[in-house]
Design an enzyme around this catalytic site. Structure first.
Site, short mmCIF file in Angstrom:
data_model
loop_
_atom_site.label_atom_id
_atom_site.label_comp_id
_atom_site.label_asym_id
_atom_site.label_seq_id
_atom_site.Cartn_x
_atom_site.Cartn_y
_atom_site.Cartn_z
N CYS A 110 0.82 -1.23 0.00
CA CYS A 110 0.00 0.00 0.00
C CYS A 110 0.84 1.27 0.00
O CYS A 110 0.34 2.35 -0.29
CB CYS A 110 -0.94 0.01 1.19
SG CYS A 110 -1.95 -1.45 1.26
N ASN A 121 -10.40 0.05 0.31
CA ASN A 121 -8.93 0.14 0.30
C ASN A 121 -8.42 -0.38 -1.04
O ASN A 121 -8.62 -1.55 -1.37
CB ASN A 121 -8.39 -0.70 1.47
CG ASN A 121 -6.88 -0.80 1.50
OD1 ASN A 121 -6.18 -0.38 0.57
ND2 ASN A 121 -6.36 -1.38 2.57
N HIS A 177 -3.38 7.05 3.24
CA HIS A 177 -3.79 5.78 2.62
C HIS A 177 -5.19 5.44 3.14
O HIS A 177 -5.47 5.55 4.33
CB HIS A 177 -2.78 4.68 2.98
CG HIS A 177 -3.24 3.33 2.55
ND1 HIS A 177 -3.77 3.09 1.30
CD2 HIS A 177 -3.26 2.14 3.20
CE1 HIS A 177 -4.10 1.81 1.20
NE2 HIS A 177 -3.81 1.21 2.35
N1 ACO Z 1 -18.52 -8.35 9.52
C1 ACO Z 1 -18.95 -8.59 10.75
N2 ACO Z 1 -18.14 -8.91 11.76
C2 ACO Z 1 -16.83 -8.99 11.50
C3 ACO Z 1 -16.31 -8.74 10.22
C4 ACO Z 1 -17.21 -8.40 9.21
N3 ACO Z 1 -16.81 -8.13 7.95
N4 ACO Z 1 -14.98 -8.87 10.29
C5 ACO Z 1 -14.67 -9.18 11.53
N5 ACO Z 1 -15.77 -9.26 12.28
C6 ACO Z 1 -15.90 -9.59 13.69
C7 ACO Z 1 -14.77 -10.45 14.17
O1 ACO Z 1 -14.98 -11.81 13.86
C8 ACO Z 1 -14.82 -10.19 15.66
O2 ACO Z 1 -15.83 -10.96 16.22
P1 ACO Z 1 -15.60 -11.72 17.64
O3 ACO Z 1 -15.33 -10.63 18.61
O4 ACO Z 1 -16.89 -12.44 17.83
O5 ACO Z 1 -14.41 -12.59 17.40
C9 ACO Z 1 -15.25 -8.74 15.75
O6 ACO Z 1 -15.83 -8.43 14.47
C10 ACO Z 1 -14.11 -7.79 15.99
O7 ACO Z 1 -13.06 -8.12 15.09
P2 ACO Z 1 -11.63 -7.50 15.20
O8 ACO Z 1 -10.82 -8.01 14.06
O9 ACO Z 1 -11.09 -7.70 16.55
O10 ACO Z 1 -12.00 -5.95 15.04
P3 ACO Z 1 -11.10 -4.73 14.84
O11 ACO Z 1 -11.51 -3.65 15.74
O12 ACO Z 1 -9.64 -5.09 14.83
O13 ACO Z 1 -11.48 -4.27 13.35
C11 ACO Z 1 -10.57 -4.25 11.14
C12 ACO Z 1 -11.21 -5.09 12.24
C13 ACO Z 1 -11.60 -3.29 10.62
C14 ACO Z 1 -10.11 -5.17 10.02
C15 ACO Z 1 -9.38 -3.50 11.75
O14 ACO Z 1 -8.55 -4.38 12.46
C16 ACO Z 1 -8.54 -2.79 10.73
O15 ACO Z 1 -9.00 -1.90 10.06
N6 ACO Z 1 -7.26 -3.17 10.64
C17 ACO Z 1 -6.37 -2.53 9.70
C18 ACO Z 1 -6.70 -2.94 8.33
C19 ACO Z 1 -5.79 -2.29 7.38
O16 ACO Z 1 -5.39 -1.14 7.56
N7 ACO Z 1 -5.42 -2.96 6.36
C20 ACO Z 1 -4.56 -2.35 5.42
C21 ACO Z 1 -3.79 -3.32 4.81
S1 ACO Z 1 -4.65 -4.34 3.67
C22 ACO Z 1 -3.96 -3.88 2.26
O17 ACO Z 1 -3.57 -2.80 2.25
C23 ACO Z 1 -3.88 -4.64 1.00
#
Ligand code: ACO
Length: 312
Positions: free
Chosen positions: A112, A267, A237
């Protein structure tokens, strides 16, 4: 003379996948996706449309915008993690399709942050007078490496491309300062597995991004001799609205001064920053002489930022 953007364009595929559409693919819901990521919909490339096709459209738009002929380009740098093939490179495909007969070409791999790496590499070649005009592109068909049964990642990503032609601009304009960095020890947090799928440890990437984006932004602002208060517009980003807002708040920048293409495109990895920049300029959010900060982070782990005085 400075080194800056002299042509800018982007392209997104026609097909829209809304959060409601995602509900039919995995166990998720619109409410969760909106509040946790800020995404409402994303674009998905057609089956016969690959990374080089989107790069081509974005590059054509950038050349047209700058009134630049393909033969004037000395070097093509394409940032991508989703090339059509490992080789030939997307940049060579682009060189051929554009008729950029005088250009060298190579792809840049920094996930990214790739567009930031390309932009800063271009700056060096122009500053040393080795080259005059360099086409830089971020293009991604992430839909081909998405694990469509993993709700943690599939809702986040979308396809698209953004392009800029870099060249000489007047003294005081263009890139004022930059920062690039990497931490290979964090490679395990975000990678492509043996099934070719994107795998991510969301929590760890989140923590890294919330720390790195404001830190790199402040570093380039200070290196350029300015304070946070001087920044007119922020192009982060587009990974997650909560990460972007955290960075924005630490910089004390108001909401209307940050690009938010994530809402409609998700993204787009290396394409996120150039798409957001192109849209922000086109819709008048960025004006001549504005001090802008572009900041990216991604797999590798990698990061990159520039402070840039907009205009030619
Ligand atoms: N729909 C519903 N529920 C979901 C989903 C979804 N799509 N995805 C995850 N959950 C659930 C999980 O299973 C979890 O449930 P549980 O508590 O019963 O286990 C709950 O939501 C919380 O999940 P977490 O992963 O702990 O939530 P978090 O606050 O970390 O948010 C997220 C997840 C949005 C992915 C976050 O971690 C994030 O944005 N991370 C950074 C992502 C990023 O910047 N990526 C960039 C690189 S990718 C690339 O660039 C190619």
């Amino acid at each position: 003379m400075g080194v800056g953007v002299i042509g800018l364009g982007h392209y997104v595929p026609e097909k829209v996948l809304t959060n409601e559409d995602m509900e039919k693919i995995v166990d998720t819901n619109d409410e969760w996706i909106r509040t946790m990521t800020g995404i409402e919909e994303r674009r998905i490339a057609a089956d016969d449309e690959d990374t080089s096709d989107m790069a081509f459209h974005a590059a054509q738009n950038a050349l047209k915008d700058g009134n630049i002929k393909a033969e004037e380009i000395d070097l093509i740098l394409v940032a991508t993690v989703t090339p059509d093939t490992p080789f030939p490179s997307v940049s060579c495909m682009l060189q051929d399709r554009l008729g950029a007969t005088n250009a060298a070409a190579m792809d840049v791999s920094a996930a990214c942050s790739g567009f930031m790496y390309a932009m800063i590499t271009a700056k060096q070649f122009i500053e040393t007078n080795a080259y005059k005009k360099i086409l830089i592109v971020g293009s991604e068909k992430l839909s081909k490496i998405i694990n469509w049964s993993d709700r943690n990642t599939c809702v986040l990503l979308g396809d698209g491309a953004g392009a800029a032609v870099m060249g000489n601009v007047s003294e005081g304009k263009g890139i004022l300062s930059f920062e690039l960095g990497s931490n290979g020890a964090g490679g395990k947090e975000l990678y492509q597995n043996e099934m070719d799928h994107l795998v991510m440890n969301g929590r760890e990437v989140f923590k890294f991004a919330v720390r790195q984006m404001p830190e790199s932004s402040i570093n380039v602002i200070e290196k350029a001799g300015y304070n946070k208060e001087d920044v007119d517009y922020l192009i982060p980003h587009q990974a997650n609205i909560r990460i972007m807002d955290a960075a924005r708040e630490r910089l004390g920048i108001s909401e209307d001064k940050m690009a938010k293409t994530i809402k409609k495109y998700g993204n787009n990895s290396s394409a996120s920053i150039p798409i957001a920049l192109s849209e922000s300029v086109k819709n008048g959010k960025i004006k001549d002489n504005d001090l802008i900060v572009l900041v990216g982070f991604g797999g590798g782990l990698t990061w990159g930022a520039v402070a840039l005085r907009w205009g030619m």
